[in-house]
Design a protein around this motif. Sequence first.
Motif, PDB file in Angstrom:
ATOM      1  N   ALA A  14       1.232  -3.804   3.623  1.00  0.00           N
ATOM      2  CA  ALA A  14       0.332  -2.836   2.839  1.00  0.00           C
ATOM      3  C   ALA A  14       1.148  -2.058   1.777  1.00  0.00           C
ATOM      4  CB  ALA A  14      -0.026  -1.641   3.890  1.00  0.00           C
ATOM      5  N   LYS A  86      -4.386  -3.178   0.982  1.00  0.00           N
ATOM      6  CA  LYS A  86      -4.681  -2.512   2.374  1.00  0.00           C
ATOM      7  C   LYS A  86      -4.845  -3.477   3.521  1.00  0.00           C
ATOM      8  CE  LYS A  86      -6.799   1.268  -0.647  1.00  0.00           C
ATOM      9  NZ  LYS A  86      -7.871   1.868  -0.815  1.00  0.00           N
ATOM     10  N   PRO A  87      -4.634  -3.168   4.786  1.00  0.00           N
ATOM     11  CA  PRO A  87      -5.019  -3.936   5.719  1.00  0.00           C
ATOM     12  C   PRO A  87      -6.507  -4.432   5.758  1.00  0.00           C
ATOM     13  CG  PRO A  87      -3.637  -2.228   6.537  1.00  0.00           C
ATOM     14  CD  PRO A  87      -3.860  -1.974   5.117  1.00  0.00           C
ATOM     15  N   VAL A 121      -2.836  -8.717   5.338  1.00  0.00           N
ATOM     16  CA  VAL A 121      -2.114  -7.495   5.066  1.00  0.00           C
ATOM     17  C   VAL A 121      -1.946  -6.737   6.175  1.00  0.00           C
ATOM     18  CG1 VAL A 121      -2.148  -5.338   3.457  1.00  0.00           C
ATOM     19  CG2 VAL A 121      -3.551  -7.282   2.724  1.00  0.00           C
ATOM     20  N   SER A 123      -0.088  -3.563   8.582  1.00  0.00           N
ATOM     21  CA  SER A 123       0.108  -2.207   8.401  1.00  0.00           C
ATOM     22  C   SER A 123       1.707  -1.707   8.542  1.00  0.00           C
ATOM     23  CB  SER A 123      -0.591  -1.237   9.143  1.00  0.00           C
ATOM     24  OG  SER A 123      -0.744  -1.825  10.438  1.00  0.00           O
TER      25      SER A 123
END
Length: 123
Positions: A14, A86-87, A121, A123
């Motif tokens: 991320a 972003k995730p 992606v 986190s």
Amino acid sequence: QVRLEESGGGLVQAGGSLRLSCAASGRTFSMYAMGWFRQAPGKEREFVASINWIGSTDYADSVKGRFTISRDNAKNMVYLQMNSLKPEDTAVYYCAATRTRYGSTVMEEYDYWGQGTQVTVSS
């Protein structure tokens, strides 16, 4: 007939960046509007970005300010620069071409599709 092949996907943390590329065949590439779509597991395919034959762009609200679509007509290439990932950006990303030269956000208006490239992606 246009053939499309995506590349550049992968695993990123991320906040990181990736650049997707789409190589297109065909001598009339510059006449097509191009788009990127994505599909996350269990979800419908959704619009990400598009660029028309004169370079005007459009973006989904969820990626505005983070993603940039561009094209190089001399090389028959389309790119998607993805920053601040972003995730929730995790998905298979698809390149698509439409004869609708002004571009479109509607999946059904695209005539040709690539096989997709996975973006994950963490986190």
